[in-house]
Write a protein that holds these residues in place. Structure first.
Motif, PDB file in Angstrom:
ATOM      1  N   GLU A  67       0.836  -1.196   0.000  1.00 35.32           N
ATOM      2  CA  GLU A  67       0.000   0.000   0.000  1.00 35.32           C
ATOM      3  C   GLU A  67       0.877   1.254   0.000  1.00 35.32           C
ATOM      4  O   GLU A  67       2.054   1.206   0.359  1.00 35.32           O
ATOM      5  CB  GLU A  67      -0.904   0.011   1.232  1.00 35.32           C
ATOM      6  N   THR A  68       0.249   2.360  -0.381  1.00 37.60           N
ATOM      7  CA  THR A  68       0.926   3.657  -0.355  1.00 37.60           C
ATOM      8  C   THR A  68       0.763   4.273   1.018  1.00 37.60           C
ATOM      9  O   THR A  68      -0.323   4.232   1.594  1.00 37.60           O
ATOM     10  CB  THR A  68       0.324   4.589  -1.419  1.00 37.60           C
ATOM     11  N   VAL A 111       5.461  15.926   5.203  1.00 39.59           N
ATOM     12  CA  VAL A 111       4.876  14.582   5.335  1.00 39.59           C
ATOM     13  C   VAL A 111       5.898  13.577   4.837  1.00 39.59           C
ATOM     14  O   VAL A 111       6.768  13.906   4.018  1.00 39.59           O
ATOM     15  CB  VAL A 111       3.555  14.418   4.550  1.00 39.59           C
ATOM     16  N   THR A 112       5.808  12.373   5.348  1.00 42.49           N
ATOM     17  CA  THR A 112       6.650  11.272   4.872  1.00 42.49           C
ATOM     18  C   THR A 112       5.813  10.398   3.954  1.00 42.49           C
ATOM     19  O   THR A 112       4.725   9.928   4.341  1.00 42.49           O
ATOM     20  CB  THR A 112       7.172  10.434   6.048  1.00 42.49           C
ATOM     21  N   LEU A 113       6.341  10.181   2.714  1.00 38.85           N
ATOM     22  CA  LEU A 113       5.659   9.327   1.748  1.00 38.85           C
ATOM     23  C   LEU A 113       6.464   8.053   1.568  1.00 38.85           C
ATOM     24  O   LEU A 113       7.698   8.083   1.596  1.00 38.85           O
ATOM     25  CB  LEU A 113       5.509  10.042   0.398  1.00 38.85           C
ATOM     26  N   ILE A 132       7.556  -7.827  -3.796  1.00 40.61           N
ATOM     27  CA  ILE A 132       8.042  -6.539  -3.309  1.00 40.61           C
ATOM     28  C   ILE A 132       9.412  -6.763  -2.686  1.00 40.61           C
ATOM     29  O   ILE A 132       9.574  -7.619  -1.804  1.00 40.61           O
ATOM     30  CB  ILE A 132       7.067  -5.955  -2.280  1.00 40.61           C
ATOM     31  N   ILE A 133      10.397  -5.984  -3.153  1.00 37.48           N
ATOM     32  CA  ILE A 133      11.765  -6.200  -2.683  1.00 37.48           C
ATOM     33  C   ILE A 133      12.249  -5.077  -1.781  1.00 37.48           C
ATOM     34  O   ILE A 133      13.314  -5.201  -1.184  1.00 37.48           O
ATOM     35  CB  ILE A 133      12.720  -6.369  -3.880  1.00 37.48           C
ATOM     36  N   GLY A 134      11.489  -3.999  -1.677  1.00 43.28           N
ATOM     37  CA  GLY A 134      11.933  -2.902  -0.832  1.00 43.28           C
ATOM     38  C   GLY A 134      10.923  -1.776  -0.805  1.00 43.28           C
ATOM     39  O   GLY A 134       9.801  -1.908  -1.314  1.00 43.28           O
ATOM     40  N   VAL A 135      11.324  -0.655  -0.207  1.00 45.78           N
ATOM     41  CA  VAL A 135      10.432   0.476  -0.025  1.00 45.78           C
ATOM     42  C   VAL A 135      11.217   1.760  -0.292  1.00 45.78           C
ATOM     43  O   VAL A 135      12.400   1.852   0.069  1.00 45.78           O
ATOM     44  CB  VAL A 135       9.854   0.480   1.403  1.00 45.78           C
TER      45      VAL A 135
END
Length: 976
Positions: free
Chosen positions: A156-157, A172-174, A185-188
């Motif tokens: 999710e975002t 804000v932190t996105l 998913i391998i990371g963020v």
């Protein structure tokens, strides 16, 4: 021109009256004019205010929604850039130079991003870039437990709540996921985003005279405002009404835009909000109240001036009009006084050319009508009295009797007397409520009685009124086209009657019939006549319904009496022949059937056998004696378990298909019905009724016969159960006799054997004790020990024999209680002596805990002593080592004495606790000591306690010992 004409002189003018009327007209006119002007001004101001508020609301709602949309687009753009960056970063190795270059390009191209970090699958930062500082490898953080990592790594975002920097700028932190594939998913990617750009968006919003906008987050913190100093102060606006309403419903739009409230600095403002749903923020618009409604103040000043001018002009007009009104009114006043004095010939003459002249004309007409009313009042009173008297007579007639013909004749007689109709006929619905049948009539011409006497619901005029409950009146049947279209019999035309009317007879809930009236000449019924006829028919409907209810109650009472009579007759006998004969006789006699018979299903051949009949000759009974179940009406009723009714068996095709033999038809019956006779589990026969003439079966009669068939089924089942009970009782009686004989023989055998065995055992015990004590000479230690064992086991055997004898006496009901008054301490002393005998070797420790103040006990002392010996003996038997404790307590509250025998022996398992008081029951571990038995001790203890009105409980655990506790009443009744 105003004049007055009368039989006498006119009254002089009254100056006071005239002046008072003028003053009142002036004050009233000015008041109405002032109120009108003020109301008009207030309404105009209110309407203008509403228009301004509505326009402001629409403008604010539209503008707030547009700004919210722009902010959402702004944030969506930032998230889209991060997603694009994550897609590009997924194509290169973790923390590679290529990824770092892409991150720096993103920071350079979009100044809103201040810092960007790439986090691997374990939550560890592997790359971090910033436009303001250099990040060293040792400064990389572990974000595995951070909320942005958890949410983004789940696909999710993530958008964080707003926070501020050291310079009070909003951030804000996105965070978005880095996907290697749609499912992997391998990371963020985590980015700190500056929201200062939103300040320009909000600063550019201007509307109205001084309207402005500001932005708050989900906690009410100010994010953006045209006055940047307010943002730098990090204000929380949760107390502002509009912000508070948003916080209570963060995802709902403002239902009432441009409502009055308090602004950030406390001033009155018109405000609204629009949620930024994807972020949980809100755009709030506010406009100072004074600025928004400035035009209303100017309009109020003009309105006040208009009211003052209008009141002045109105006063002049009212004075002139009042002079035009007062003189004609004085004339009318004088005329009213003359007429009130009794001069009904007086007339006023007013020529004013306006409504007052019309009022004077109406006044003169009123005087004329008043004079005419006096002359006709007596005649109307007499006519109304006659109507009420007639209605009273009809009401009295319908309430004095429950005989329907008498009621109908009385109503017809009264209607004929009052209205002089040529013919009056009353039709009532039959039981099926489908046909109207003639029940009573009055005819001046005898040939009229040959008319139609029955109508179906909806047939012709009579049937139509019965179906619609609406009356039909034909003043002249020759000229009324409705009569030609609706009539099917043309009865009125044939009899040369010109007038024809039909009224429904109805109750509150339904139509019960109709009444028709005919006249030789055309006739118009007045409203009073229609009302009178309607009232009479309503009273008649109530009477018909009352008679119907009485007949239903009477019929139901007869049915219940019949059912109770049959039930009582059937309950008095369990002989099936008597049951069946009583049933057919009662049904035929009380319900009026020509024949009644009962078939019973045979258990042996499975065919139906005639068991009872009424109304059948011997030859008829012989023809109907046996019927197969596979065919015919009876077989069909057996299979379906429901009644079959044929009101016309000769013309019923279904009957002929089922009954090919046609036995019932051949015997001369035209109506027949068959009902199943059932028990709880099956159908055992059929009940038949028949008539030699056609007969209807009302629903209540069908239910009655079904109930009778059920009662017969219950009676048959009771008779069969009684026969079965008799058979079982005979078998049980014989078995009881055999068991009694066997018990008696067993008791006699046990008693005889016990007596025969005790004599030699006593000799053995005595001889052994003498030999052991050296009476016959000296013996060595081994011999003495052997004799000791012989004596001990002989005593055990003697106790077993005594137990068997005791048990046999209890079973033979020959055991009695020897009730006396004794001291419990004496019983305990005997128990101590018994313990000393069985504990000579001091194998166990024995503890005695006896209350010193136990009062005397009224019971059987010997049996109490035997109970204690049995329980103490068991404790020694099943305790290889340890102790035995005897406890005696007086329970003051219940006036009982409690005894407890506890040991530290082998104990009893839970599965054996329920059977240790049974006869000849022993647990597997019972043979561990020198004392063996046959398992009667505890059984005898339980039976003794039952005789002594006591009770016993046991607590035990394997390996921990057992505790037997029993209670006896301190005063056993002597009759026990």
């Amino acid at each position: 021109m105003i004049a007055a004409t009368s039989a006498g002189p006119s009254r002089p003018a009254l100056p006071f009256f005239q002046g008072a009327l003028r003053r009142r007209l002036l004050f009233l006119g000015l008041g109405l004019l002032g109120v009108t002007l003020v109301v008009n001004t207030i309404a105009g101001s209110y309407y203008t205010r509403r228009l301004i508020l509505k326009g402001s609301g629409e403008l604010q709602a539209e503008l707030a929604a547009r700004v919210a949309f722009e902010i959402e687009e702004f944030m969506d753009g930032k998230l889209t850039r991060l997603v694009d960056f994550a897609a590009s970063a997924s194509l290169h190795g973790p923390a590679s130079e290529r990824q770092k270059m892409l991150a720096l390009l993103l920071l350079k191209n979009d100044p809103a991003f201040k810092e960007l970090a790439i986090v691997d699958g374990s939550g560890r930062e592997i790359l971090k870039v910033s436009e303001t500082r250099l990040n060293l490898p040792g400064e990389l953080r572990d974000r595995s437990r951070a909320e942005e990592f958890d949410q983004a790594f789940s696909g999710e975002t993530y958008v964080s709540p707003v926070y501020t920097s050291d310079r009070a700028e909003p951030y804000v932190t996105l965070a978005v996921p880095i996907r290697l594939s749609p499912r992997e998913i391998i990371g963020v990617v985590v980015a700190e985003t500056n929201l200062k750009a939103l300040w320009d968006v909000v600063r550019n919003i201007r509307f109205g005279g001084a309207g402005y906008a500001y932005l708050v987050d989900r906690k009410g913190n100010l994010i953006a405002h045209p006055d940047s100093s307010l943002v730098l102060r990090r204000l929380n606006l949760a107390h502002v009404p509009e912000v508070l309403e948003f916080l209570n419903s963060p995802f709902s739009r403002d239902e009432h835009p441009a409502k009055l409230g308090r602004g950030i600095t406390g001033e009155s403002v018109l405000s609204t909000y629009a949620p930024v749903k994807s972020l949980g923020w809100a755009v709030v618009l506010a406009e100072p109240f004074e600025t928004a409604l400035a035009e209303i103040t100017t309009m109020a000043q003009y309105a006040a001036l208009l009211v003052a001018v209008g009141l002045g002009v109105g006063a002049l007009v009212i004075v002139w009009v009042s002079n035009r009104i007062t003189n004609p009114i004085r004339t009318l006043h004088g005329g009213a006084q003359r007429i009130a004095a009794g001069d009904l010939d007086y007339r006023v003459d007013v020529k004013s050319g306006d409504e007052i002249e019309e009022l004077a004309d109406e006044f003169n007409k009123m005087a004329l009508e008043l004079k005419n009313s006096y002359s006709s009042l007596e005649r109307n009173v007499e006519l109304r009295t006659r109507e009420l008297a007639a209605l009273y007579e009809v009401t009295t007639a319908v309430n004095q009797t429950l005989e329907l013909p008498s009621i109908l004749d009385a109503v017809i007689a009264k209607i004929t007397e009052m209205f002089r109709f040529e013919s009056t006929r009353i039709f009532l619905f039959d039981e099926s409520n489908q046909y109207l049948e003639l029940q009573a009539s009055f005819e001046q011409k005898p040939e009229a009685s040959r008319g139609v006497r029955r109508f179906s619901r909806g047939q012709g005029i009579v049937g139509r009124v019965g179906a619609t409950a609406e009356p039909l009146i034909f003043e002249d049947v020759e000229t009324d086209p409705r009569y030609q279209a609706l009539s099917t019999s043309r009865t009125a035309h044939v009899l040369r009657h010109r007038f024809f009317a039909v009224f429904p007879i109805k109750t509150r809930t339904r139509v019960v019939g109709v009444i028709t009236f005919t006249g030789a000449a055309p006739r118009k019924l007045g409203d009073d006549e229609v009302r009178m006829l309607t009232s009479m028919t309503e009273h008649l409907g109530v009477a018909v319904e009352k008679v119907r209810l009485f007949r239903e109650a009477e019929k139901r009472s007869q049915h219940l009496a019949l059912l109770n009579g049959i039930g009582g007759a059937l309950s008095r006998s369990l002989d099936l022949n008597v049951v069946f004969d009583e049933a057919v006789t009662n049904i035929a006699t009380r319900l009026g059937f020509d024949a009644v018979w009962i078939y019973r299903l045979g258990a042996a051949d499975g065919q139906l056998h005639l068991r009872a009949h009424k109304g059948l000759s011997d030859s008829m009974a012989a023809e109907l004696a046996v019927r197969p179940v596979s065919i015919g009406i009876s077989g069909e009723v057996i299979r379906r378990g429901r009644p079959m009714i044929f009101e016309d068996i000769k013309g019923d095709q279904h009957y002929h298909e089922l009954s090919r033999a046609g036995k019932v038809v051949s015997l001369g019956f035209e109506t027949a019905a068959a009902f199943p006779i059932s028990t709880k589990e099956r159908t055992i026969g059929t009940l038949h009724v028949a008539n030699r003439s056609k007969r209807r079966f009302p629903e209540d009669e069908v239910r009655l016969i079904e109930s009778i068939a059920q009662v017969i089924g219950v009676a048959v089942e009771n008779a069969e159960l009684f026969a079965e009970v008799n058979r079982k009782s005979s078998e049980l009686l014989q078995a009881n006799r055999e068991l009694t004989e066997a018990t008696r023989a067993k008791s006699e055998f046990i008693a005889a054997m016990s007596h025969e065995l005790r004599t030699p055992l006593n000799i053995i015990i005595g001889s052994t004790d003498l030999t052991r004590d050296g009476f016959f000479g000296e013996i060595n230690a081994e011999q003495k020990d052997a004799l000791q064992k012989v004596s001990r086991n002989a005593r055990v055997l003697l106790k077993m024999i005594n137990d068997l004898l005791t048990l046999s006496r209890i079973e033979a009901k020959k055991m009695t209680l020897d009730v006396s008054t004794f001291d419990v301490r004496e019983v305990i002393a005997h128990a101590r002596t018994y313990v000393e005998q069985i504990n000579r070797d001091k194998r166990l420790e024995v503890l005695w805990d006896v209350d010193a103040d136990i009062p005397p006990v009224v019971s059987d002392a010997l049996k109490l002593e035997e109970i204690l010996q049995n329980l103490i003996g068991n404790a020694f038997k099943f305790t290889p080592a340890g102790r035995v404790e005897v406890q005696v307590r007086h329970l003051d509250g219940t006036d009982r004495v409690q005894f407890a025998v506890a040991d530290t022996g082998i104990g009893i398992g839970e599965e054996d606790l329920g059977r240790i008081f049974n006869e000849f029951e022993q647990i597997k571990e019972a043979h561990t000591g020198d004392f063996n038995g046959v398992g009667l001790g505890l059984s005898i203890v339980k039976k003794y306690l039952d005789l002594m009105q006591g009770e016993i409980r046991v607590q035990s655990h394997p390996g921990q010992g057992s505790t037997f506790t029993f209670w006896i009443p301190r005063n056993l009744p002597l009759h026990s």
